[in-house]
Design an enzyme around this catalytic site. Structure first.
Site: not given
Length: 205
Positions: A79, A185, A187
């Protein structure tokens, strides 16, 4: 072992949970020695480019990141961390980046239709560019990942690994040697994101 750089602007809890989920050892640290001894490094980031760039510089970790990249240490910016890899950003002014990837960070408002919401938030399919890069070895084109951003990387076509369509093709991932970046992202992108992190963890430096 993967070092997740802690310079005060990252979503570190989600990242560490993701590494736990794929059974890989990761440590959150601001210690240049620990970062230098890691097999690979992640540069996270949320917030404004100028503030993040200043914090990196104040801690001296900007020099650490540049030095490791010059040695071929696998590096993944996520990001805002990806945006910091570029030469400069025009987010609320003009700010210098790390200069590891050619190009600049510009407002998505310059290229998307006026009726599209900003920030761009949500799930979008990946459209692969420039062939195999190793980062996507465990996923397929069209798999969806999660974005939250108002700025995008421009002028980096030769290093673009994937784009996502949001009224215009926006840079979703970049690869230059062992320097990787994802605007999305991993994650927060479910199994697809975990598989991207799994592929990155196979890189050794």
């Amino acid at each position: 072992m993967t070092a997740i750089i802690d310079y005060g602007v990252g979503n570190l809890f989600s990242l560490t949970c993701s590494f736990d989920a794929i059974g890989e050892k990761a440590v959150v640290t601001s210690d240049p020695e620990v970062i230098g001894n890691a097999d690979r490094v992640i540069l996270p980031g949320v917030g404004a480019f100028g503030d993040a760039a200043l914090k990196l510089k104040e801690t001296g970790l900007d020099k650490t990141v540049k030095e490791l990249a010059s040695r071929g240490k696998p590096l993944l910016g996520i990001c805002l961390g990806m945006q910091l890899l570029f030469e400069k950003s025009y987010e609320y002014g003009e700010y210098e980046g790390l200069g590891l990837i050619e190009g600049e960070i510009r407002p998505i408002s310059e290229v998307i239709p006026e009726d599209y919401k900003i920030p761009h938030i949500g799930w979008n399919p990946l459209i692969f560019k420039n062939g195999d890069n190793g980062l996507f070895k465990y996923i397929s084109e069209g798999d969806c990942v999660y974005f939250v951003h108002s700025y995008y990387a421009s002028g980096c076509e030769k290093d673009t690994a994937a784009v996502a369509e949001y009224g215009a093709p926006l840079t979703a991932a970049v690869v230059k040697g062992d320097v990787f970046g994802t605007q999305f992202h991993p994650e927060k992108s479910g199994d697809v994101g975990l598989n991207i992190l799994r592929a990155f963890c196979e890189r050794q430096g």
